[in-house]
Write an enzyme that holds these catalytic residues in place. Structure first.
Site: not given
Ligand code: AMP
Length: 298
Positions: A35, A38, A152
């Protein structure tokens, strides 16, 4: 198309080739279902490096609930198309057996005050799973920079400690949370929310906004702020709150006096979906805070 690599051997060789050419490598680890959050990390990586590598891997060892792992969205074709649009060079998409082959027995754990609190307290083994997979991915890719979201908050603090403690030599860059127009933090899990749950979920952002308003109006007592935040969540229809805590963003220690820069962190359940969010108190747009917290070189 994005170059898709499925095996650790091929990924190691590809990353080594980039390094041998003298290219800098920016790495964005993800679990897919990409999204705008990312994409903000990918765009920064694209701007700062010669080569951009992302990983898409739903890491089983960081899930504390099997249903959450099984139900995690995996729209791979869409993810690869989005990655291509953003100029990603390589997507590392290993299967579980590549990352954890038969006989796998090594786990990496950051111990103590960073992992015992907040999500670490309610999701046993979660951060051990995160630090294990991030260590593996860093060893395979050996990036110059890696990009993480401040949404996170605890994960970012733990990875910075991991990199420092193990002299990994990776620059960890953290970037502000990307939100929907109504304030809900983007999350891959949001797609599991029903229409009504989606409306309920926005009260997390409303509660964090209330915390900032309180500080601006002169309230320094974090006990009062926490109580108000809980009140806004309850009023908004969220009864099951995992934690509301005001912490120092780097040590994650609770602070009793709300000073600018302290972070209000929330984890709460909307139906059977657990959502987290946080906001820095009293520093205006989040980016202002993160500009000086932003980069840690080890
Ligand atoms: P995930 O796929 O949920 O493991 O997230 C991958 C990376 O995207 C991690 O570093 C998350 O902190 C970051 N991330 C997830 N959601 C958001 C968001 N809304 N804004 C910025 N970074 C995000």
């Amino acid at each position: 198309m994005v170059e898709v690599i499925k095996t650790t051997g091929d990924m190691k060789a590809r990353a080594a080739l980039s390094r041998a050419r003298g290219d800098t490598v920016g790495f964005v680890p993800t679990m897919g279902a990409l999204h705008e959050g990312h994409l903000s990390l990918i765009r920064r990586a694209r701007a700062e490096n010669d080569v951009v590598i992302i990983s898409i891997f739903v890491n089983p060892v960081q899930f504390d609930r099997n249903d959450d792992y099984r139900g995690y969205p995996r729209p791979l074709e869409r993810d690869l198309a989005m990655a291509y649009e953003e100029g990603v060079d390589v997507a590392f998409v290993p299967d579980v057996e590549q990352v954890y082959p038969e006989g796998y027995s090594t786990f990496i754990e950051v111990r103590g005050s960073l992992t015992d609190v907040l999500c670490g307290a309610s999701r046993p083994g979660h951060f051990r799973g995160v630090t294990t997979v991030v260590t593996k991915l860093f060893n395979i890719i050996r990036p110059d920079r890696a990009y993480f979201g401040q949404k996170d908050l605890q994960q970012a603090a733990i990875i910075k400690r991991l990199v420092r403690d193990l002299n990994m030599g990776v620059e960890v860059v953290t970037l502000p949370t990307v939100r929907e127009a109504d304030g809900l933090a983007l999350s891959s899990r949001n797609r599991h929310l029903s229409g009504e749950q989606r409306r309920t979920a926005v009260s997390i952002h409303r509660a964090l906004t209330r915390a900032t308003e309180l500080l601006i109006s002169g309230e320094m007592d974090t006990a009062v702020i926490v109580c108000e935040v809980r009140g806004v969540l309850n009023e908004g229809g969220i009864a099951r709150i995992d934690y509301v805590s005001v912490v120092d963003p780097e040590t994650l220690e609770e602070v009793s006096e709300a000073r600018p820069g302290a972070v209000v962190a929330v984890a709460a359940w909307v139906g059977d979906i657990r959502l987290i969010d946080n906001t820095a108190l009293g520093v205006g747009p989040e980016s202002q805070l993160f500009m000086h917290l932003n980069v840690e070189t080890v």
